[in-house]
Write an enzyme that holds these catalytic residues in place. Structure first.
Site, PDB file in Angstrom:
ATOM      1  N   GLU A 185       0.810  -1.224   0.000  1.00  0.00           N
ATOM      2  CA  GLU A 185       0.000   0.000   0.000  1.00  0.00           C
ATOM      3  C   GLU A 185       0.843   1.274   0.000  1.00  0.00           C
ATOM      4  OE1 GLU A 185      -3.781   0.226   2.195  1.00  0.00           O
ATOM      5  OE2 GLU A 185      -3.311  -1.751   2.982  1.00  0.00           O
TER       6      GLU A 185
ATOM      7  N   HIS B  60       8.167 -26.471   3.876  1.00  0.00           N
ATOM      8  CA  HIS B  60       7.521 -27.689   3.392  1.00  0.00           C
ATOM      9  C   HIS B  60       6.874 -27.474   2.027  1.00  0.00           C
ATOM     10  CE1 HIS B  60       8.175 -29.754   7.234  1.00  0.00           C
ATOM     11  NE2 HIS B  60       8.059 -28.530   7.732  1.00  0.00           N
TER      12      HIS B  60
ATOM     13  N   LYS C 292     -13.639  -0.130  -4.370  1.00  0.00           N
ATOM     14  CA  LYS C 292     -14.772   0.009  -3.454  1.00  0.00           C
ATOM     15  C   LYS C 292     -15.918   0.766  -4.125  1.00  0.00           C
ATOM     16  CE  LYS C 292     -12.387  -0.181   1.036  1.00  0.00           C
ATOM     17  NZ  LYS C 292     -11.989   0.518   2.254  1.00  0.00           N
TER      18      LYS C 292
HETATM   19  O1  PA5 Z   1      -5.331   0.801   4.203  1.00  0.00           O
HETATM   20  C1  PA5 Z   1      -6.439   0.853   3.664  1.00  0.00           C
HETATM   21  O2  PA5 Z   1      -6.920   1.901   3.220  1.00  0.00           O
HETATM   22  C2  PA5 Z   1      -7.254  -0.399   3.563  1.00  0.00           C
HETATM   23  O3  PA5 Z   1      -6.502  -1.531   3.856  1.00  0.00           O
HETATM   24  C3  PA5 Z   1      -8.474  -0.302   4.495  1.00  0.00           C
HETATM   25  O4  PA5 Z   1      -8.089  -0.369   5.840  1.00  0.00           O
HETATM   26  C4  PA5 Z   1      -9.474  -1.402   4.160  1.00  0.00           C
HETATM   27  O5  PA5 Z   1      -9.914  -1.251   2.835  1.00  0.00           O
HETATM   28  C5  PA5 Z   1     -10.696  -1.402   5.091  1.00  0.00           C
HETATM   29  O6  PA5 Z   1     -11.238  -0.127   5.224  1.00  0.00           O
HETATM   30  P1  PA5 Z   1     -11.563   0.407   6.685  1.00  0.00           P
HETATM   31  O7  PA5 Z   1     -10.256   0.368   7.414  1.00  0.00           O
HETATM   32  O8  PA5 Z   1     -12.084   1.777   6.511  1.00  0.00           O
HETATM   33  O9  PA5 Z   1     -12.576  -0.547   7.267  1.00  0.00           O
END
Ligand code: PA5
Length: 354
Positions: free
Chosen positions: A238, A254, A348
């Site tokens: 990310e 393994h 999303k």
């Molecule tokens: O880092 C991010 O933006 C994502 O991994 C979010 O955490 C994930 O999509 C879930 O969203 P939220 O944390 O708002 O529930």
């Protein structure tokens, strides 16, 4: 490196992800305080005599919000199994012997909302942890305690406040014996690495990022560091916006060890990051050493992180914070901003429009 070279790199960090990492120690204190505001209410909801725990503690949350469910058993001794649910559905066996905590930074995540609705049907939601959104609205309408998170961050940057809030809530179910202790140790571990990377013009994490740059990074942990390896992987994905894979000993010996035979033929440059667990046994240490030797012909860069903290939570956060810094510098050495996650947002949006 001069200050101006560092400044020109950090200029890409427009939303100050580096600054957010430096707040992790204070986030940890804040997260526990936020759970403690609801302590009476939460304890009243679990009036267990003699320190009884639920059969399992089910923690629902995705991505940056789900990481707390992995970190809790890695960083603390827990008195009941923690079941991490990262999907739309609670396991079929979940019943009123179990308790559920739903965590969503935005409060808008479809999978977590779905699990919340299923758990409410069974009257087993102990708390939600969120900045607001639909999750907070639904919880309040159902009389479920809401631990409020501070807004304005990327969910993954809020790992300190999320982890500590979850630890505080787990304490009210007797799943964690002493949340203060766990959080204090976590603060000490996080602080070590923050201090090491905020003093001077040559942060150590930048040097590690330069070594990993342009490689496919594979992170190996074991036991406690399996969760930390997955956190590193998600942060490299990310923040760094590059492919990254994580696995754990002894299981990887393994199967995955054989897959390395084809690594060179892919044409990629491969890097290995090894996260030695706190108090590693001789058997596990031998696996790290022997496997590294066996794959050394294809691994161009190899970084080993061994914790200097002497507590479990300290070691967990020490190694986690290294990953946070390295992943951000991986973006900055490529001249990109670590904060935006456009693909997650557009995915999303597309799903919501269906
Ligand atoms: O880092 C991010 O933006 C994502 O991994 C979010 O955490 C994930 O999509 C879930 O969203 P939220 O944390 O708002 O529930």
């Amino acid at each position: 490196m001069t200050t101006s070279t560092l400044d020109s790199l950090t200029a890409h960090d427009t939303a100050d992800m580096l600054g957010a990492i430096a707040t992790l120690p204070s986030q940890l204190a804040d997260g526990l305080a936020r759970a403690r505001v609801l302590r009476e209410e939460l304890t009243a909801a679990w009036p267990a005599e003699g320190g009884a725990t639920p059969r399992t503690l089910v923690v629902c949350g995705m991505g940056g919000s789900g990481v707390g469910s992995d970190l809790l058993p890695a960083a603390a001794d827990v008195a009941a199994p923690i079941v991490a649910v990262k999907g739309y559905d609670l396991p079929g066996w979940v019943s009123d012997e179990d308790r559920v905590i739903c965590v969503s930074y935005s409060g808008l995540t479809a999978e977590t909302l779905s699990c919340f609705r299923q758990a409410i049907q069974k009257s087993i939601v102990h708390a939600v942890i969120t900045t607001g959104g639909e999750l907070a609205e639904l919880a309040r309408a159902e009389g479920v305690p809401v631990v409020e998170l501070p807004g304005g961050m990327q969910p993954r940057a809020a790992v300190g406040v999320i982890f500590a809030a979850l630890t505080g809530v787990a304490e009210t179910l007797n799943v964690v014996a002493d949340a203060d202790h766990v959080v204090r140790d976590a603060i000490a571990g996080a602080t070590l690495v923050v201090e090491e990377n905020t003093a001077g013009d040559e942060p150590a994490a930048l040097g590690f990022a330069r070594q990993l740059h342009d490689h496919v990074v594979v992170i190996y942990g074991s036991g406690q560091t399996e969760a930390i390896a997955h956190r590193w992987k998600a942060q490299v994905n990310e923040n760094g916006k590059v492919p990254c894979f994580a696995n754990a000993y002894p299981e990887l010996d393994h199967n995955e060890i054989v897959g390395w035979e084809y690594a060179r033929a892919t044409g990629a440059k491969w890097a290995l990051v090894e996260l030695l667990p706190f108090a590693a046994s001789d058997a596990i240490r031998a696996r790290f050493d022997i496997t590294r030797r066996l794959i050394s012909d294809v691994v161009g860069t190899d970084l080993r992180f061994e914790p200097s903290s002497t507590t479990r939570a300290g070691a967990a956060f020490e190694q986690l914070v290294w990953g946070d810094y390295v992943s951000v510098y991986l973006a900055l050495v490529r001249g990109i901003d670590p904060s935006p996650v456009e693909r997650i947002q557009s995915l999303k949006g597309e799903l919501a429009g269906r």
